[in-house]
Design a protein around this motif. Structure first.
Motif, mmCIF file in Angstrom:
data_model
loop_
_atom_site.group_PDB
_atom_site.id
_atom_site.type_symbol
_atom_site.label_atom_id
_atom_site.label_comp_id
_atom_site.label_asym_id
_atom_site.label_seq_id
_atom_site.Cartn_x
_atom_site.Cartn_y
_atom_site.Cartn_z
ATOM 1 N N ASP B 49 0.794 -1.132 0.155
ATOM 2 C CA ASP B 49 -0.010 -0.038 -0.035
ATOM 3 C C ASP B 49 1.043 1.413 -0.135
ATOM 4 O O ASP B 49 0.590 2.181 -0.636
ATOM 5 C CB ASP B 49 -0.858 0.083 1.313
ATOM 6 C CG ASP B 49 -1.773 -1.281 1.417
ATOM 7 O OD1 ASP B 49 -2.028 -1.977 0.051
ATOM 8 O OD2 ASP B 49 -1.684 -1.689 2.542
ATOM 9 N N GLN B 52 1.634 2.471 -3.317
ATOM 10 C CA GLN B 52 0.657 2.721 -4.346
ATOM 11 C C GLN B 52 0.707 3.917 -4.895
ATOM 12 O O GLN B 52 0.954 5.186 -4.298
ATOM 13 C CB GLN B 52 -1.059 2.660 -3.774
ATOM 14 C CG GLN B 52 -1.128 1.291 -3.623
ATOM 15 C CD GLN B 52 -2.744 1.112 -3.266
ATOM 16 O OE1 GLN B 52 -3.499 2.219 -3.334
ATOM 17 N NE2 GLN B 52 -3.187 0.012 -2.929
ATOM 18 N N ARG B 82 -5.398 11.169 -1.104
ATOM 19 C CA ARG B 82 -5.334 9.846 -1.118
ATOM 20 C C ARG B 82 -4.077 9.147 -1.015
ATOM 21 O O ARG B 82 -3.849 8.111 -0.392
ATOM 22 C CB ARG B 82 -6.353 9.111 -2.013
ATOM 23 C CG ARG B 82 -7.812 9.404 -1.855
ATOM 24 C CD ARG B 82 -8.684 8.881 -2.751
ATOM 25 N NE ARG B 82 -8.514 9.450 -4.154
ATOM 26 C CZ ARG B 82 -9.044 9.053 -5.266
ATOM 27 N NH1 ARG B 82 -10.031 7.943 -5.115
ATOM 28 N NH2 ARG B 82 -8.736 9.631 -6.408
ATOM 29 N N GLU B 83 -3.115 9.822 -1.855
ATOM 30 C CA GLU B 83 -1.945 9.431 -1.879
ATOM 31 C C GLU B 83 -1.055 9.580 -0.648
ATOM 32 O O GLU B 83 -0.470 8.686 -0.281
ATOM 33 C CB GLU B 83 -1.142 10.220 -2.880
ATOM 34 C CG GLU B 83 -1.109 9.446 -4.324
ATOM 35 C CD GLU B 83 -0.612 10.133 -5.302
ATOM 36 O OE1 GLU B 83 0.578 9.938 -5.445
ATOM 37 O OE2 GLU B 83 -1.202 10.777 -6.099
ATOM 38 N N SER B 86 -1.919 6.841 1.708
ATOM 39 C CA SER B 86 -1.268 5.649 1.421
ATOM 40 C C SER B 86 0.097 5.625 2.032
ATOM 41 O O SER B 86 0.405 4.668 2.507
ATOM 42 C CB SER B 86 -1.426 5.241 0.125
ATOM 43 O OG SER B 86 -0.856 6.218 -0.578
ATOM 44 N N SER B 89 -0.009 6.120 6.400
ATOM 45 C CA SER B 89 -0.886 5.341 7.167
ATOM 46 C C SER B 89 -0.227 4.620 8.265
ATOM 47 O O SER B 89 -0.877 4.519 9.197
ATOM 48 C CB SER B 89 -1.797 4.583 6.296
ATOM 49 O OG SER B 89 -1.187 3.677 5.578
ATOM 50 N N SER B 642 -7.311 4.612 7.985
ATOM 51 C CA SER B 642 -7.643 3.501 7.049
ATOM 52 C C SER B 642 -7.611 2.382 7.970
ATOM 53 O O SER B 642 -6.706 2.612 8.925
ATOM 54 C CB SER B 642 -6.480 3.503 5.976
ATOM 55 O OG SER B 642 -5.284 3.378 6.500
ATOM 56 N N GLU B 643 -7.936 1.277 7.793
ATOM 57 C CA GLU B 643 -7.991 0.111 8.447
ATOM 58 C C GLU B 643 -6.671 -0.397 8.099
ATOM 59 O O GLU B 643 -5.861 -0.118 7.133
ATOM 60 C CB GLU B 643 -9.138 -0.914 8.256
ATOM 61 C CG GLU B 643 -9.116 -1.172 6.626
ATOM 62 C CD GLU B 643 -10.583 -2.051 6.374
ATOM 63 O OE1 GLU B 643 -11.020 -2.687 7.097
ATOM 64 O OE2 GLU B 643 -10.982 -1.558 5.037
ATOM 65 N N LYS B 645 -4.359 -4.237 9.098
ATOM 66 C CA LYS B 645 -4.445 -5.712 9.490
ATOM 67 C C LYS B 645 -4.149 -5.883 10.896
ATOM 68 O O LYS B 645 -4.829 -6.494 11.446
ATOM 69 C CB LYS B 645 -3.353 -6.525 8.727
ATOM 70 C CG LYS B 645 -3.399 -7.995 8.802
ATOM 71 C CD LYS B 645 -2.712 -8.634 7.841
ATOM 72 C CE LYS B 645 -2.564 -10.157 8.285
ATOM 73 N NZ LYS B 645 -1.365 -10.833 7.504
ATOM 74 N N SER B 647 -4.528 -3.185 13.272
ATOM 75 C CA SER B 647 -5.095 -2.480 14.035
ATOM 76 C C SER B 647 -5.948 -3.039 15.228
ATOM 77 O O SER B 647 -6.394 -4.255 14.825
ATOM 78 C CB SER B 647 -5.940 -1.626 13.239
ATOM 79 O OG SER B 647 -7.197 -2.200 12.983
ATOM 80 N N SER B 648 -6.139 -2.290 16.277
ATOM 81 C CA SER B 648 -6.707 -3.133 17.248
ATOM 82 C C SER B 648 -7.670 -2.125 18.109
ATOM 83 O O SER B 648 -7.531 -0.738 17.881
ATOM 84 C CB SER B 648 -5.821 -3.758 18.166
ATOM 85 O OG SER B 648 -4.779 -2.734 18.550
ATOM 86 N N ASP B 652 -8.945 -4.609 23.147
ATOM 87 C CA ASP B 652 -8.240 -5.905 23.110
ATOM 88 C C ASP B 652 -6.805 -5.899 23.689
ATOM 89 O O ASP B 652 -6.199 -6.857 23.999
ATOM 90 C CB ASP B 652 -7.671 -5.921 21.490
ATOM 91 C CG ASP B 652 -8.831 -5.946 20.430
ATOM 92 O OD1 ASP B 652 -9.958 -6.445 20.889
ATOM 93 O OD2 ASP B 652 -8.803 -5.842 19.435
ATOM 94 N N LEU B 699 -11.825 3.509 51.662
ATOM 95 C CA LEU B 699 -12.386 4.837 51.638
ATOM 96 C C LEU B 699 -13.944 4.862 52.409
ATOM 97 O O LEU B 699 -13.902 5.802 53.019
ATOM 98 C CB LEU B 699 -12.674 5.418 50.219
ATOM 99 C CG LEU B 699 -13.021 6.608 49.998
ATOM 100 C CD1 LEU B 699 -11.667 7.626 50.433
ATOM 101 C CD2 LEU B 699 -13.336 6.920 48.680
ATOM 102 N N LEU B 737 -11.754 7.590 22.974
ATOM 103 C CA LEU B 737 -12.256 8.674 22.459
ATOM 104 C C LEU B 737 -11.395 9.128 21.060
ATOM 105 O O LEU B 737 -12.315 9.939 20.194
ATOM 106 C CB LEU B 737 -12.199 9.933 23.441
ATOM 107 C CG LEU B 737 -13.195 9.848 24.623
ATOM 108 C CD1 LEU B 737 -13.060 11.172 25.480
ATOM 109 C CD2 LEU B 737 -14.549 9.918 24.298
ATOM 110 N N GLU B 739 -10.296 8.795 17.282
ATOM 111 C CA GLU B 739 -10.978 8.283 15.954
ATOM 112 C C GLU B 739 -9.772 7.528 15.232
ATOM 113 O O GLU B 739 -10.023 7.094 14.228
ATOM 114 C CB GLU B 739 -11.834 9.118 15.424
ATOM 115 C CG GLU B 739 -12.951 9.455 16.043
ATOM 116 C CD GLU B 739 -13.675 10.659 15.533
ATOM 117 O OE1 GLU B 739 -13.122 11.222 14.616
ATOM 118 O OE2 GLU B 739 -14.773 11.078 15.839
#
Lengths: 776, 771
Positions: B49, B52, B82-83, B86, B89, B642-643, B645, B647-648, B652, B699, B737, B739
């Protein structure tokens, strides 16, 4: 609404009675105002003429009450100045001042209870005045403009859905669309809250004046929107919480129970209108925790009693609101039992309960078999059905083969036939036995209309460039090995049959090992703005790549009724909440859409155009009264400063005189509670990713106005104690008058204006465009 | 004289051998075979990627003239968002940081939105010490062992000097076109056959590049020991914490590579430790040198942590909160005089608030001082910023006349740069008579915004009252509020707008270059100049510095970049519209290139337009202006998520349900995985849970006046919880929180705090519960 109109007339009459427009100044102003209201000839000569006209219809008794209740005649005479408009505000403030000074004069030490309830009149008259004034301002010219403003399209439409019992989907919980005039109650609520927190009439009156004369609150209350209702419940919850706090010395008494359960009810209402209601729940929750913590630490109370307190709170603040909230939802769902435009957002099982939907009362074969004609729906909200049509991907976008998309509406192009991957025999041949599709089978999906197979290959997808392209390929069902997909049911063992609607499965491409999914991105024009379908090489389990079968046609199989599939009420509740939350987060700003940033709000940086943009339109502009708002902003800073000074002084152990001690307690306790409310209703917006609008600030603004009331009253009292007694009276009076006058200046924003835009130096509003960013 | 010789000179050194031993063990575990593997450690899944390169942009219609537009060539990967995505990322491999180190070595300006520059600078320091010259193709996969030189010579300015073909020489800036435009199928097969990770060439000092992170990771071990000791727990517990830190394999893996997490962990722990030392010395010797030292070190460590990654802010806030509570107690201490309390507060404010801010600014100062050459990210920055870099725009704009006069030839750049930085442009093509959706247009000449330098970007500022297109002598400057006409240089048509709906934004007006078709549509080409950032109402329009809006006289519409891409008939350039009520950056333009027009004849003028602008002085932007612009761009730049492989989600991490494969040898299948030690993670999780339960229990009982613990034990227990559980919480919970795409290594800072808790809780259980 009838009663409302009645009161409106009364209010109008009341305003005009006290001083008919005699002087030259007023005539001049009337003429100037023609610029604003050319559409409404009956209003050309100020409200006075209208008032005179409507006068006969006003019950004389009320008028008299209004007049007598208001002010000493001398005061009124002195004030009947050249301007007719601010008189209303000013007269109220006069009354306030009169009452306030009276109260202050009679009870220099406020917390003393005996002097506090000096007369029932002293308590009720200002309240009645405040309420009346609030109603008068809110219902004045309520019927204009006649056309739909801003979000009214949204909520008005939903109102009509209720009437037709059509199911719809909204990002907010359902209550809120029933009524419109609750906005007027905000002012008396705030008044009472501040009165209870500060035990000071001037503070309460100041708060009431700030809210009454705030053009923003006024505008917001005048339209069919959710916010006035939301604010009503927030303020009701705040008021009842404060009330029940002050009943703390008589726990488990009737008023205690009353206010406690009223808090719970208001919380349910607030949450039922908008999710912003969560913040007031948070505030009540924090207050309750602090309260319980205090009780728990009180060693004179037995643990048993503490337990009782805890149970009472759980009952009234958790169980009761939840029950109410669920009840509201139950009503929402039972009322809306017809199919409507919101269907596609919900799961297939959910749709089965909507009459008119093709899944309602339907009977279809239960298990998937080869040869079945099916529609395949993505499990993620608002993605829709797997779809293809006889159009090719354009040049340069992967291979030039037939497009495969997802489509939210029901259509013949959504139909697919399940076939075995290796045989091409017609499975619908009556002689061949029925063969069910099982988990782990390798299948081929043939598009029914075009007879092309669902296909994927090592070409990049049109928009999500890390995924593979999905196309329709082959002629009359004959393709290649790239058409084979393995069907895998989520959380199932191999060999199980696949159930219609209930089974959630993934389609895995045999050759590349990628998973069929939809990215949710909208294709350009060549794809008819349907959504992109890709094959993702990342094997993460997301809803985007999970599908279920919705329609299922197979003549060889017996049909079963879908009644058994209907979800239970908790499931419905859960699903609709998931959908709402996702919908809320999905509200991202679009191009050319007006949005604002949270930091704009307290400084009143920019308003919101409610209706009309051009100079010939009748324009309403949602903008806070800048005097009020900037005063609020200043007050927060001053409060933080003075609060920390007092806190540090107390921590250092400085001995304060009893008077100052009492005042600083009011400032820290009462002010602190209100400040907490402001923070809870404001700061969370900084974290929100959704589209934000100016009107989201108004709940917080209510709190900051209350803070202003408490702060200035206390500070002026401190000054008065230190310097001269008169300072307090003069200070409060000038604040009241100042807000009233600013309301006179800015009232066209709320009541509507016509004429050149304020950028134009000719416009009568030109002088009021204090910030470049205001575009009214 | 020499009296002091009479008495012996004695230096007493206190050496805690445990600390030394732990440091040695840490160094051993982190530094052993550090240079192995001698390959770029990067995740195989992302590699195809990152290369790309689908060149979707239209081939710019370069003018036939000699002006080399080549300085843009080096920037072209910034053009398409978009480039960017890639390339940017996968921000967890050595490729990612490696390219920035190369930029530092080359002194080329870059912009990285992932964090402040201090971490990058430390990594680059490692490279500098190892004598790295920056010549390595970081993300050219398959470039293999032959290191390609940066350019013809390493001192050459990247890109600008060469012609349009210079992309090839750009190291790591340009995605390698190994499976470039059109042949997507060939490229995607790479997904299945993982290419070999590129090996480092001999000129790359792998060991010293990885040294600083490894050192930081090693020194975290004795830090852990000392923190627990300073919390007044036993040496045994302190030892336990250090051992946990030592043997946690995720921490080892992460610190042995050229990555920033171990630096962040080191500074986090250092901040906590020095604050503890400081607050312990507060009791017996306030204002002593040690007191001052630890206080200052707290501030320094905090700002270093923030400087490495923004995540450090949370630890900083935690330390501030603890310090605030302590300060509040100090205020309540009536034994101290008012003045004394004030001095205490002032010292804390200076060390913990002022000093970190100053240091943070200093990082940026050094960053900007080091990176003085223009580079591939220039275009994101404003013209003024670009002009302050050597090469690039500065070369072009040097010596331009400052004041725009009637007759000036200018290029107008959109200030907002959203979605792309671009220049007001026109060309001979006209708007299509009828759009796809059936609406009509004026059929006049298109006006667009074009993200490339082009001769068609030149406009001439004309006085409506006169006919000449040259600058008179003396030049008459254009001022705020003046009426101007803008004449397109190559076609000599006037910038015009009228009441015709724009092609893609029908609510706005179309902007065109006016062609008189002898129809009833008169030209409306008068624009009022509105200088947005003016100081006075008679301000002169200045090159680069002035931000201007053009308000149309007839319709009061404002010239605006709508941000939409035109379809094929508009060559996918950006749409320009006139919008009536509109503000914001997209309506603001500035003059970037500028010269006084000399030729009245069209033919001569075309030659003039093609010729390069001349050279003289440079304009300097103040440091604060550059800092605030850079910081603002870094915070507002959003690369599309972007997603991935590996990522978590944060959930997890606690259960250790995820890992990251960093490296895989293609032949031997030797691997490096980031994976936690299950025992360590589980025990840390259990300890946290136990702590919270015990804390609540104590306490509640204290509230009913039942004191299970002596007061000093309770305070110790509180402080340990505030720092360890608090440190874990503030470094972990915010991820729920965010993204961004998240990976396991994001959890490591939180884990490092959680590890400290296990022995603390164990000791507490032994001492007070199992008596």
């Amino acid at each position: 609404m009838l009663c409302a109109t009645g009161r409106l007339l009364a209010a109008r009459a009341a305003t005009t009675l006290s001083a008919p427009p005699k002087s030259r100044g007023s005539a001049f102003r009337c003429r100037r105002r023609e610029l604003h209201f050319p559409e409404h000839p009956e209003l050309l000569f100020c409200d006075s003429s209208a008032g005179w006209l409507t006068r006969p219809s006003v019950p004389p008794g009320r008028r008299a009450v209004l007049r007598r209740g208001r002010m000493p005649p001398a005061m009124g005479g002195g004030l009947a100045g050249p301007e007719p408009r601010p008189r209303r505000g000013r007269s109220a403030s006069q009354a306030a001042r009169a009452a306030g000074t009276e109260a202050a004069a009679r009870s220099p030490k406020r917390p003393a209870r005996g002097s506090w309830r000096f007369e029932a009149v002293g308590r009720w008259v200002p309240l009645a005045l405040v309420t009346l004034l609030s109603f008068a301002t809110r219902f004045h010219r309520l019927e204009e403009p006649r056309h739909i403003c801003w979000d009214e399209t949204h909520f008005g439409k939903m109102g009509s859905y209720y009437i037709n019992r059509t199911f719809f989907f909204d990002v907010h919980p359902p209550l809120g669309k029933f009524c419109a005039f609750l906005g007027s109650w905000l002012v008396p609520f705030a008044y009472l809250t501040v009165l209870d927190l500060s035990r000071s009439l001037p503070a309460a009156l100041l708060t009431a004046a700030l809210l009454t004369f705030d053009t923003g609150c006024l505008t917001l209350s005048q339209y069919i929107l959710l916010d006035p209702i939301l604010m009503f419940f927030i303020m009701a919850a705040m008021l009842s919480m404060v009330k029940y706090n002050s009943c703390a010395d008589r726990p488990f008494s009737a008023p205690w129970w009353f206010w406690l359960s009223l808090t719970g009810i208001s919380l349910a209402g607030a949450l039922g209108v908008k999710f912003v209601g969560l913040f007031i729940i948070l505030q009540v929750g924090l207050n309750t925790i602090a309260d319980l913590w205090h009780l728990f630490g009180d060693l004179s109370i037995s643990l048993m009693t503490v337990g009782k307190h805890l149970t009472a709170r759980i009952l009234c603040l958790i169980v009761l609101p939840l029950a109410l909230y669920t009840a509201i939802f139950a009503v929402h769902i039972t009322v809306l039992n017809k199919s409507g435009p919101g269907d596609g957002f919900f799961s297939s099982a959910f749709q089965a309960r909507l009459s008119g939907n093709n899944l309602h009362n339907a009977s279809i074969p239960e298990h998937l078999a080869y040869g079945s004609v099916i529609t395949v729906k993505n499990l993620k909200m608002a993605i829709g059905y797997l779809h293809s049509h006889p159009h090719l991907y354009p040049e340069g976008v992967g291979a030039r083969q037939q497009q495969v998309t997802t489509y939210l509406h029901k259509d013949y192009n959504n139909l697919w036939i399940i076939k075995k991957h290796n045989t091409d025999s017609d499975p619908l041949d009556p002689s061949s036995p029925v063969e069910f599709v099982r988990h782990g089978d390798i299948i081929r999906l043939e598009h029914k209309q075009t007879s092309r197979n669902l296909h994927s290959h090592y070409h990049e997808a049109p928009l999500t460039r890390k995924h593979y392209q999905v196309t329709g390929y082959g002629i009359n069902g004959t393709g290649d090995s790239n058409d084979f997909w393995r069907i895998e049911v989520v959380n199932r063992k191999f060999g199980n049959r696949i159930k219609v609607l209930r089974s959630r499965f993934r389609l895995i491409h045999l050759v590349t090992g990628c998973v069929l999914g939809s990215s949710g991105k909208v294709l350009p024009k060549w794809g008819w703005e349907q959504l992109e379908v890709t094959c993702t090489p990342y094997l993460k389990e997301t809803l985007n790549s999970i599908w279920n079968v919705e329609d299922h046609i197979n003549p060889k199989l017996p049909n079963i009724s879908l009644e058994v599939l209907q979800p239970s009420f908790p499931e419905i509740l859960l699903e609709s909440h998931m959908v709402m939350i996702r919908g809320n987060n999905g509200l991202k700003p679009k191009d050319n859409e007006f949005t604002s940033k949270p930091w704009h709000w307290p400084i009143n940086y920019q308003g919101l155009r409610f209706s009309g943009a051009n100079d010939t339109d009748f324009r309403v502009y949602l903008l806070g009264n800048p005097v009020v708002w900037w005063l609020n902003l200043l007050s927060i800073a001053v409060y933080l400063l003075s609060g920390s000074i007092i806190a540090v002084a107390m921590q250092r152990g400085v001995q304060l005189p009893a008077e100052v001690e009492g005042l600083s307690q009011v400032l820290l306790r009462g002010g602190g509670q209100v400040l907490l409310g402001w923070m809870l209703h404001y700061f969370p917006f900084f974290l929100m990713g959704r589209v934000l609008y100016f009107h989201h600030y108004f709940p917080a603004m209510l709190f900051s106005s209350m803070l202003t009331g408490i702060l200035w009253d206390t500070l002026l009292r401190l000054c008065a104690w230190r310097l001269a007694k008169g300072i307090h009276v003069v200070g409060i009076l000038s604040l009241l008058l100042g807000t009233a006058y600013s309301f006179y200046l800015f009232h066209p924003l709320a009541y509507g204006m016509v004429g050149p835009l304020a950028q134009d130096p000719e416009s009568p509003m030109a002088g009021l465009r204090w910030l470049e960013s205001w575009d009214f | 004289m020499l009296e002091f010789l009479k008495c012996p000179v004695v230096v007493t050194a206190e050496v805690n051998l445990t600390v030394v031993a732990l440091a040695a063990a840490g160094l051993l575990s982190r530094l052993w075979q550090l240079a192995h593997p001698r390959a770029v450690v990067s995740d195989p899944a992302t590699r195809p990627d990152s290369t790309q390169n689908l060149d979707l942009r239209p081939v710019p219609p370069w003018g036939p003239g000699g002006l080399s537009v080549g300085w843009l060539a080096g920037h072209s990967w910034m053009e398409d968002p978009r480039e960017r995505e890639s390339v940017w990322s996968s921000d967890f491999d050595e490729v990612y940081y490696g390219q920035y180190i190369s930029f530092y070595m080359k002194r080329v300006f870059f912009l990285d939105d992932s964090g402040p520059p201090f971490g990058h600078m430390l990594l680059a320091l490692g490279g500098y010490m190892g004598g790295f010259d920056g010549n390595f193709m970081w993300n050219r996969i398959g470039a293999g062992t032959d290191a390609q030189a940066l350019g013809p010579s390493s001192t050459a300015l990247p890109g600008h000097m060469q012609g349009a073909g210079s992309e090839e020489e750009q190291p790591g800036l340009e995605p390698a076109p190994i499976w470039g435009a059109g042949t997507a199928d060939r490229g995607l097969t790479h997904c299945t056959t993982v290419p070999a990770p590129p090996e480092y060439s001999p000129n790359v000092p792998v060991w010293s590049l990885r040294l600083l992170p490894a050192l930081a990771g090693a020194l975290s071990v004795p830090l852990a020991y000392q923190i627990v000791a300073e919390l007044h727990f036993s040496h045994c517990a302190a030892m336990g914490a250090a051992l946990l830190m030592l043997i946690e394999n995720a921490l080892i893996t992460q610190s042995r590579l050229m990555l920033l997490e171990s630096l962040l962990i080191f500074f986090n722990l250092l901040a906590v430790l020095s604050y503890l030392k400081f607050s312990n010395s507060q009791k017996h010797s306030p204002f002593s040198p040690a007191w001052w030292f630890w206080l200052t070190l707290t501030g320094v460590a905090c700002s270093c942590a923030v400087g490495v990654k923004y995540m450090g802010v949370f630890t900083y806030l935690l330390v501030l909160a603890v310090a605030a509570v302590h300060a509040w107690q100090l205020i309540g201490d009536k034994a101290l005089s008012h003045v004394c309390v004030f001095c205490h507060l002032l010292a804390r404010a200076v060390a913990l608030l002022v000093l970190p801010v100053v240091l943070y600014l200093l990082f940026f100062y050094v960053h900007l001082l080091l990176l003085y050459r223009s580079g591939p990210h220039d275009q994101i920055m404003s013209s003024a910023f670009q002009a302050s870099l050597e090469g690039g725009l500065a070369r072009i704009t040097q010596g331009q006349p400052l004041e725009v006069a009637f007759g000036s030839q200018v290029t107008l750049r959109s200030v907002s740069g959203k979605p792309l930085p671009c220049w007001l442009h026109s060309h001979q093509n006209t708007y299509p008579m009828i759009y796809e959706n059936g609406r009509g247009s004026s059929h006049q000449q298109q006006v667009t915004c074009y993200p490339f330098k082009d001769v068609n970007n030149w406009w001439i500022v004309k006085d409506p009252g006169r006919h000449q297109l040259v600058v008179s002598s003396p030049p008459r400057p254009v001022r705020h509020g003046d009426l101007v006409q803008l004449v397109h240089g190559m076609t000599t048509r006037f910038l015009n707008t009228h009441d015709v709906a724009a092609p893609l934004s029908p609510h706005a007006q179309e902007v065109s270059c006016y062609i008189d078709y002898n129809i009833s549509m008169p030209s409306q080409n008068l624009w009022r100049l509105d200088i947005v950032n003016r100081n006075s109402d008679t301000e002169i329009w200045k090159t680069i510095l002035s931000e201007v809006r053009f308000v149309h006289l007839n319709t009061s519409a404002v010239l605006k970049l709508s941000g939409a891409h035109l379809p094929d008939w508009g060559f996918r350039q950006l749409e320009v519209v006139g919008e009536r009520v509109s503000r914001g950056e997209s309506t603001v333009w500035n003059v970037e290139e500028h010269r006084y027009g000399r030729s009245q004849e069209q033919r001569e003028r075309e030659v003039e337009l093609h010729s390069p602008t001349q050279v003289d002085i440079s304009r300097n932007l103040s440091f604060m202006a550059r800092f605030s612009e850079l910081q603002w761009r870094m915070l507002t730049l959003r690369s599309d998520d972007s997603e991935h492989k590996y990522s978590s989600s944060p959930l997890d991490w606690v259960t250790l349900d995820t890992n990251i494969a960093y490296w895989l040898h293609p032949r031997t299948s030797a691997q490096i995985h980031l994976l936690g030690n299950v025992v360590v993670w589980t025990s840390a999780g259990l300890a946290t849970l136990l702590y919270v339960l015990l804390f609540l229990w104590y306490l509640l009982r204290r509230r009913r006046n039942i004191r299970d613990l002596p007061e000093d034990v309770w305070l110790r227990w509180l402080l340990a919880g505030a720092l360890c559980v608090g440190g874990w919480a503030v470094n972990y919970l915010p991820f729920f929180l965010t993204e961004k795409t998240l990976f396991l290594y994001h959890y490591l800072p939180a884990l490092s705090f959680q590890l400290l808790l296990t022995p603390v809780v164990l000791q507490h259980v032994r001492d007070h519960l199992c008596r």
